[in-house]
Design a protein around this motif. Structure first.
Motif, short mmCIF file in Angstrom:
data_model
loop_
_atom_site.label_atom_id
_atom_site.label_comp_id
_atom_site.label_asym_id
_atom_site.label_seq_id
_atom_site.Cartn_x
_atom_site.Cartn_y
_atom_site.Cartn_z
N GLU A 171 0.84 -1.19 0.00
CA GLU A 171 0.00 0.00 0.00
C GLU A 171 0.87 1.24 0.00
O GLU A 171 2.01 1.23 0.49
CB GLU A 171 -0.91 0.01 1.23
CG GLU A 171 -1.89 -1.15 1.30
CD GLU A 171 -2.71 -1.12 2.58
OE1 GLU A 171 -2.50 -0.19 3.39
OE2 GLU A 171 -3.56 -2.02 2.76
N PRO A 172 0.36 2.37 -0.51
CA PRO A 172 1.13 3.61 -0.52
C PRO A 172 1.60 4.01 0.88
O PRO A 172 0.86 3.84 1.85
CB PRO A 172 0.13 4.63 -1.09
CG PRO A 172 -0.82 3.82 -1.90
CD PRO A 172 -0.96 2.52 -1.17
N GLY A 173 2.83 4.52 0.93
CA GLY A 173 3.39 4.98 2.19
C GLY A 173 4.15 3.94 2.97
O GLY A 173 4.83 4.26 3.95
N GLN A 174 4.03 2.67 2.57
CA GLN A 174 4.77 1.62 3.27
C GLN A 174 6.25 1.65 2.90
O GLN A 174 6.64 2.17 1.86
CB GLN A 174 4.19 0.24 2.93
CG GLN A 174 2.80 0.00 3.48
CD GLN A 174 2.24 -1.35 3.06
OE1 GLN A 174 2.67 -1.94 2.05
NE2 GLN A 174 1.28 -1.86 3.82
N LYS A 175 7.05 1.06 3.77
CA LYS A 175 8.48 0.89 3.51
C LYS A 175 8.73 -0.60 3.26
O LYS A 175 8.29 -1.46 4.01
CB LYS A 175 9.32 1.38 4.68
CG LYS A 175 9.23 2.89 4.90
CD LYS A 175 10.22 3.36 5.93
CE LYS A 175 10.13 4.87 6.14
NZ LYS A 175 10.45 5.60 4.89
N ALA A 176 9.46 -0.87 2.17
CA ALA A 176 9.70 -2.25 1.78
C ALA A 176 11.19 -2.51 1.66
O ALA A 176 11.98 -1.62 1.35
CB ALA A 176 9.01 -2.57 0.45
N LEU A 177 11.57 -3.75 1.88
CA LEU A 177 12.94 -4.22 1.74
C LEU A 177 12.96 -5.36 0.74
O LEU A 177 12.15 -6.30 0.84
CB LEU A 177 13.48 -4.72 3.10
CG LEU A 177 14.83 -5.45 3.08
CD1 LEU A 177 15.97 -4.47 2.78
CD2 LEU A 177 15.08 -6.16 4.41
N GLU A 178 13.87 -5.29 -0.22
CA GLU A 178 14.10 -6.42 -1.12
C GLU A 178 15.46 -7.01 -0.82
O GLU A 178 16.49 -6.33 -0.95
CB GLU A 178 14.01 -6.03 -2.59
CG GLU A 178 14.16 -7.24 -3.49
CD GLU A 178 14.04 -6.94 -4.97
OE1 GLU A 178 13.95 -7.93 -5.75
OE2 GLU A 178 14.07 -5.77 -5.36
N ILE A 179 15.49 -8.26 -0.42
CA ILE A 179 16.74 -8.95 -0.11
C ILE A 179 17.19 -9.69 -1.36
O ILE A 179 16.58 -10.67 -1.77
CB ILE A 179 16.55 -9.93 1.06
CG1 ILE A 179 16.02 -9.21 2.30
CG2 ILE A 179 17.88 -10.62 1.40
CD1 ILE A 179 15.71 -10.14 3.47
N GLY A 180 18.26 -9.20 -1.97
CA GLY A 180 18.71 -9.74 -3.25
C GLY A 180 17.99 -9.03 -4.38
O GLY A 180 17.10 -9.60 -5.01
N MET A 186 12.25 -5.65 -9.80
CA MET A 186 11.18 -5.88 -8.83
C MET A 186 10.97 -4.67 -7.94
O MET A 186 9.82 -4.25 -7.69
CB MET A 186 11.50 -7.11 -7.97
CG MET A 186 10.47 -7.39 -6.88
SD MET A 186 8.82 -7.78 -7.51
CE MET A 186 9.09 -9.47 -8.06
N ALA A 187 12.04 -4.06 -7.47
CA ALA A 187 11.92 -2.89 -6.59
C ALA A 187 11.23 -1.74 -7.32
O ALA A 187 10.35 -1.07 -6.75
CB ALA A 187 13.30 -2.46 -6.10
N MET A 188 11.59 -1.50 -8.57
CA MET A 188 10.98 -0.41 -9.32
C MET A 188 9.51 -0.69 -9.58
O MET A 188 8.66 0.20 -9.47
CB MET A 188 11.74 -0.19 -10.63
CG MET A 188 13.14 0.38 -10.42
SD MET A 188 13.95 0.89 -11.96
CE MET A 188 14.15 -0.68 -12.81
N TYR A 189 9.18 -1.93 -9.93
CA TYR A 189 7.78 -2.31 -10.16
C TYR A 189 6.96 -2.11 -8.89
O TYR A 189 5.86 -1.56 -8.91
CB TYR A 189 7.71 -3.76 -10.63
CG TYR A 189 6.31 -4.25 -10.94
CD1 TYR A 189 5.83 -4.26 -12.24
CD2 TYR A 189 5.47 -4.72 -9.93
CE1 TYR A 189 4.55 -4.72 -12.53
CE2 TYR A 189 4.19 -5.17 -10.20
CZ TYR A 189 3.73 -5.16 -11.50
OH TYR A 189 2.46 -5.61 -11.78
N LEU A 190 7.49 -2.55 -7.76
CA LEU A 190 6.79 -2.45 -6.49
C LEU A 190 6.53 -0.99 -6.12
O LEU A 190 5.42 -0.61 -5.71
CB LEU A 190 7.61 -3.13 -5.40
CG LEU A 190 7.10 -3.03 -3.96
CD1 LEU A 190 5.68 -3.58 -3.83
CD2 LEU A 190 8.05 -3.78 -3.02
N SER A 191 7.54 -0.15 -6.29
CA SER A 191 7.40 1.25 -5.94
C SER A 191 6.40 1.96 -6.85
O SER A 191 5.50 2.67 -6.39
CB SER A 191 8.76 1.95 -6.02
OG SER A 191 8.64 3.32 -5.72
N GLU A 192 6.55 1.76 -8.16
CA GLU A 192 5.68 2.46 -9.11
C GLU A 192 4.23 1.99 -9.04
O GLU A 192 3.30 2.78 -9.15
CB GLU A 192 6.21 2.27 -10.53
CG GLU A 192 7.46 3.08 -10.84
CD GLU A 192 7.84 2.99 -12.31
OE1 GLU A 192 7.42 3.86 -13.09
OE2 GLU A 192 8.54 2.03 -12.67
#
Length: 418
Positions: A171-180, A186-192
């Motif tokens: 959801e918007p405003g959350q902070k996420a961590l990608e390990i590897g 994936m990080a860009m897709y998740l953020s956008e």
């Protein structure tokens, strides 16, 4: 032909056809039907070496051009071997080498030296042009999701990201961590797609450089960042609402599973959600494939679910969903191998012909693990509280429909104005 090789192949090849040309002329094995492959040995010593240590020497002889496939390809040859039983073909040399490898593997498992950075660099810090020869346009170097069946590799890699992000309940405003974090896709897709602030960590300097460049090109520098960081040293006082890890867990090593999930427990918010995407095998293995260990993924290990679950439980975490994808990686690897071989001249220009044969053997052998050895992909959703996710799976498909609408309006990276 060396008599030891003739005896071994006579015991192994019962179905299909294998034609072998070597020091003693041509010999045919099998009853016919099914696969038909012709191979040729360049020197008699190669025949003896193969018999002495097939798990290591088959790949080395192919790499060195001392074993040549005249009809068929290396995947068909490996598949022909696996189509037949190997249990009756064991020689004394294979047995004692197998025992020795088990002892070495067990010793290494009890000496927890962290070689993560070195092991990652061995594979992922190769020239980035190599990966551009066979990966999709977003450089996803993990199993794609071929749903619906028959879609292209690029479509299947987008479907993989969509499926995983839907399970994250981002959801918007959350902070996420990608390990590897790989090359950042994936990080860009998740953020956008979801308005999430993402931190990706990697141990590959090449991947770090490229992923930061790609994020900057998309204008995501304020919401997506990548760091050269080992998960083990993540600060326990910093919490993330969402954690995702795709294709990294295979490099953790089975003795480090408790450390991995203890760290997840440290950094996952109390109402957080993690999705872990990894290759799995049907039962624990005593040793790694020696050729893969030496040339491709030193220090890697494919887990059985029975090895993973105890560490999750001991860390105080809960598994809220598991999905098994049996054949999707076989399809992915077939696409990769076909693309790579179509660009083998370019790969040889980057490295050499021996490297091309090594990479072909790696892709073919990996594909065979899914088509013949019951390897699979598991996607595991992990939480601290059972109320962190709904009690049915409808939300996954509803969210995927929303993400599909986002994808239809997303500008491809190569079309983004610099």
């Amino acid at each position: 032909m060396a008599s030891s090789l003739h005896n071994l192949l006579s015991k192994i090849i019962k179905t299909g056809t294998l034609i072998v040309r070597g020091s003693g002329g041509e010999q045919r094995y099998g009853s016919g039907g099914g696969r038909s492959v012709s191979i040729r040995f360049i020197d008699e010593a190669a025949e003896r070496e193969l018999v002495a240590d097939p798990p290591l020497k088959l790949g080395e002889l192919y790499m060195d051009g001392r074993l040549v496939i005249d009809d068929g390809d290396i995947y068909e040859f490996l598949a022909l071997i696996k189509d037949n039983t190997l249990s009756e073909g064991l020689t004394f040399g294979m047995i004692w080498r197998g025992i020795a490898r088990v002892l070495v593997s067990q010793f290494r498992n009890r000496v927890p030296i962290n070689h993560n950075r070195r092991n990652v660099a061995h594979h992922y810090d190769l020239d980035e042009k190599l990966f551009s020869l066979f990966l999709d346009e977003d450089w996803q170097y993990s199993c794609a999701y071929f749903n619906p069946p028959g879609i292209s590799l690029d479509e299947a890699q987008i479907a993989k990201k969509r499926h995983i992000v839907a399970k994250l309940l981002a959801e918007p405003g959350q902070k996420a961590l990608e390990i590897g974090s790989g090359w950042g896709g994936m990080a860009m897709y998740l953020s956008e797609s979801s308005g999430v602030d993402v931190t990706g960590i990697t141990l590959s300097t090449q991947q770090l450089k490229i992923s930061n460049q790609r994020a900057a090109k998309r204008g995501l520098a304020n919401s997506v960042r990548f760091e050269l960081q080992d998960y083990y040293y993540l600060a326990p006082d910093k919490r993330y609402d969402r954690i995702v890890s795709v294709g990294m867990f295979e490099h953790v090593g089975r003795l480090n599973y408790p450390k991995f999930f203890d760290k997840v427990n440290d950094v996952l918010a109390d109402d957080g959600v993690m999705v872990l995407h990894s290759i799995g095998q049907p039962y624990p293995a005593l040793i790694n494939n020696p050729w893969i260990e030496k040339y491709i993924f030193p220090g890697g290990y494919i887990p059985a679910l029975s090895e993973v679950m105890p560490s999750i439980e001991k860390a105080g975490l809960l598994v809220s969903d598991i999905e098994i994808l049996p054949m999707h990686y076989a399809h992915t690897l077939r696409h990769w191998r076909e693309r790579f071989m179509a660009n083998k001249d370019k790969a040889a220009a980057l490295y050499d012909e021996r490297f091309v044969r090594m990479w072909e053997f790696y892709l073919a052998g990996s594909e065979m693990a899914f088509t013949h050895e019951s390897f699979f992909i598991f996607q595991m959703q992990i939480v601290k509280k059972r109320t962190a996710v709904p009690d049915n799976r409808d939300y996954i498909y509803e969210r995927e429909a929303e993400l599909k609408a986002f994808e239809d309006s997303r500008i491809p990276l190569d079309k983004v104005a610099v």
